[in-house]
Design an enzyme around this catalytic site. Sequence first.
Site, mmCIF file in Angstrom:
data_model
loop_
_atom_site.group_PDB
_atom_site.id
_atom_site.type_symbol
_atom_site.label_atom_id
_atom_site.label_comp_id
_atom_site.label_asym_id
_atom_site.label_seq_id
_atom_site.Cartn_x
_atom_site.Cartn_y
_atom_site.Cartn_z
ATOM 1 N N ARG A 1 0.808 -1.217 0.000
ATOM 2 C CA ARG A 1 0.000 0.000 0.000
ATOM 3 C C ARG A 1 0.836 1.260 0.000
ATOM 4 O O ARG A 1 0.648 2.147 -0.829
ATOM 5 C CB ARG A 1 -0.867 0.028 1.258
ATOM 6 C CG ARG A 1 -1.892 -1.020 1.275
ATOM 7 C CD ARG A 1 -2.478 -1.145 2.659
ATOM 8 N NE ARG A 1 -3.742 -1.843 2.544
ATOM 9 C CZ ARG A 1 -4.908 -1.285 2.757
ATOM 10 N NH1 ARG A 1 -4.996 -0.038 3.145
ATOM 11 N NH2 ARG A 1 -6.003 -1.976 2.597
ATOM 12 N N THR A 2 1.738 1.363 0.963
ATOM 13 C CA THR A 2 2.514 2.594 1.078
ATOM 14 C C THR A 2 3.386 2.770 -0.160
ATOM 15 O O THR A 2 3.523 3.872 -0.691
ATOM 16 C CB THR A 2 3.377 2.547 2.356
ATOM 17 O OG1 THR A 2 2.520 2.309 3.457
ATOM 18 C CG2 THR A 2 4.128 3.836 2.555
ATOM 19 N N LYS B 1 22.824 -10.577 1.551
ATOM 20 C CA LYS B 1 24.175 -11.128 1.457
ATOM 21 C C LYS B 1 25.106 -10.472 2.464
ATOM 22 O O LYS B 1 26.316 -10.520 2.319
ATOM 23 C CB LYS B 1 24.724 -10.933 0.042
ATOM 24 C CG LYS B 1 23.911 -11.666 -1.011
ATOM 25 C CD LYS B 1 24.356 -11.264 -2.408
ATOM 26 C CE LYS B 1 23.369 -11.780 -3.454
ATOM 27 N NZ LYS B 1 23.460 -11.010 -4.705
ATOM 28 N N ARG C 1 11.460 2.450 3.609
ATOM 29 C CA ARG C 1 10.659 1.681 4.569
ATOM 30 C C ARG C 1 11.618 0.642 5.148
ATOM 31 O O ARG C 1 12.322 -0.033 4.388
ATOM 32 C CB ARG C 1 9.489 1.016 3.858
ATOM 33 C CG ARG C 1 8.843 -0.158 4.610
ATOM 34 C CD ARG C 1 8.136 0.225 5.888
ATOM 35 N NE ARG C 1 6.966 1.040 5.679
ATOM 36 C CZ ARG C 1 5.717 0.581 5.570
ATOM 37 N NH1 ARG C 1 5.475 -0.706 5.626
ATOM 38 N NH2 ARG C 1 4.714 1.416 5.406
ATOM 39 N N HIS D 1 5.992 6.955 11.221
ATOM 40 C CA HIS D 1 5.405 6.814 9.889
ATOM 41 C C HIS D 1 4.785 8.171 9.550
ATOM 42 O O HIS D 1 3.569 8.335 9.535
ATOM 43 C CB HIS D 1 4.351 5.701 9.907
ATOM 44 C CG HIS D 1 3.952 5.222 8.547
ATOM 45 N ND1 HIS D 1 4.403 5.809 7.390
ATOM 46 C CD2 HIS D 1 3.138 4.205 8.166
ATOM 47 C CE1 HIS D 1 3.877 5.173 6.352
ATOM 48 N NE2 HIS D 1 3.108 4.191 6.799
#
Lengths: 433, 309
Positions: free
Chosen positions: B54-55, B82, B104, B132
């Site tokens: 969504r974001t 890695k 994010r 957020h």
Amino acid sequence: MSFFIHGGSIVGPKGVERADVLVTGSSIVAVGLDLPVPNSARHIDASGQIVMPGLVDLHAHLREPGNEEAETIETGARGAALGGYTAVIAMPNTDPTTDSPSIVRDVLAIAEGTLCEIVPSAAMTVGREGTLLTPMGELAAMGVRIFTDDGRGVQDPALMRSIMEYATGLEAITGGAPVVLAQHCEVEALSSGGHMHEGEWSTRLGMAGQPAEAETLMMIRDIALARRTGARIHFQHVSTAEGVEIIRAAKAEGLAITAEATTHHFTLTDAVCSSYNPVFKVHPPLRTDADVAALRLGLADGTIDCIATDHAPHEPHTKEFPFDQAPAGMLGLESALALALTELDLPIERIVELMSTRPAEIAGINDRHGNPVETGQRANLTIVDPNAEWTVAGAAMASRSHNTPYEGRTVRGKVQYTFLEGELTVEQGKATR
Amino acid sequence: MKDLLTIADLGADGIHEIMHAADSFAEVCQRPIPKVPALRGKTIASMFFEDSTRTRTSFETAAKRLSADVMNFSASSSSVNKGESLRDTVETIEAMGVDAIIVRHRSSGAPQQISRWANASVINAGDGWHAHPTQSLLDVYTIREEGRSFEGLRIAIVGDISHSRVARSNIEAFTLLGAEVTLVAPPTLLPPYVETLGAKVSHDIDTVLANTDVLYLLRMQNERMDQALVPSLGEYHRAFGLTPDRARKLADSALIMHPGPMNRGIEISPEVVDDPRVRVLNQVTNGVIVRMAVLYLVLSTAGADRSDA
């Protein structure tokens, strides 16, 4: 070789006084004023400086064997000498773990000829896994006096009881010299997943915390078991006000409990984690102003026996991960004395007790370290200019790593000379080799 | 504004500036062709170290409506697995030439760290349990769109406050604007020292509802039961869920909001999802508008900020 250390003040059996010191071979051969000085003696001008017994650190991670990219015994010993140390107890969380006579022999062999005496400690449990006892008797027979699973507390109380009981029988092997069990107090069921102190800051920063009780519950348990077994317990890196109080009560009761506080726990609080810079990540975590105040009081009144560094080098790139993924630990050897002098409002005699006398006694190396500056003692000495200011810089340190939490901080107190067994390891603030 | 990391960094003035810009972009989004050339030639890297459809979609839609180029990076297909450090990853992406990085990350503080290493602007699209900010901005926009004034507005945030970046940012945003915020949760889902967040606390949703202008529900996660923080989702629903009975206690003028995705039957009963007071889809629509404003303000001022440095 003789050295004539003149113009300074010594920390001797009667406290601080003006006196010159003559070192010949590995011993202090004369202390006083107007000493007869042999022509061949090298003169060291200690005017305005303090001549004290070499410092002893009960708690350093030298990373060798196994993680030589972060530190080696050689570089750790050099950093120690620059910090004024003449003896360092090496923690056993190496790879492989220092849990057997062969690894202890390896560490001693590598440490041969370095700039500081490296005294290996050994794990209490095989691989520090908290299940099986290490060959503590064999290890004690070869001179190991401190056993610790540092980095992990022994979680199982029945196992800890067994370790304590077994350790009390080892004095038959050591000729009566005490065997010390150094505990990293952390109940992992309470702390796991936490990356900083659980408090106002962890809430604001949205970070999982480690509550103070993770430390204090294990202390309470070990004190109860020590009361039953008579074992000698040393609490490593005490970080909480409640912990200081618990130790104060145990000592008042007469139990053979000792404790250390690290430089960072009495100079930094969890507020610094607001930068999310993993250089401030350490176990146990940096705590609150109230904890710092309690530790300082404990250092002043004798509840805390000594200052340790918990020197924990980590390669630079490992601290460039997110806070919760980065390894815990920070450098300490090269800055501890300056921070103690700068931050603690204590007389120099007390600083010497905290950083030399008591740790040497606890480690059982007080035949050669931690003694007052007087005739007949071994020449393990540190000469510090208590007023010299300098700025901490990780990249300038002898350590292979740079993870100092004091980067850019101006501190007071600079080690100018360090003598190990009558030989200069630091001269005018520089390592001799 | 070089970066957008937290609401606190913005302050009330910063929030107002973004709201004002968002009003213009709301008009753009009404046009037959909802696209303007404001960020033509700018490259935005969308770095999602944690899944979020969504974001991510909302940000990418916003960037495209401003004519920016979007470069996609997802942790699952990268060298992050890695053992590459965060700094190496960021410097590699930046070396490709980007003007802004949308981050994010599941680790709290990762955007702060990245902003220290990157010359590009950093926009926090959600970090750990920490912040957020664009969610809060779209929530503020949604409430403001209803003509409500924040001064004295009574907002209740219900659910897992402890593990919620949305809660932390919304408490900051709502209180900065003058609202009275009440957190409603069992003690196990409130962070220690919750009082330092500047909100009131209640463990009883039923006493809060009648005095609430905005009811903000948080998503309840299954793993909280495994951690023994709540006995069961059923008990949570019975004690804290918005049931039809509870919805009746809310004023007709109240708003019901949720950051999505909703757990029907847990924090909200299925019958209440279609209540006319629910603003969930408005929140989604406004997300694009507000993120356009954020990208525009960050990228149109970042160059000027940097030349000052």
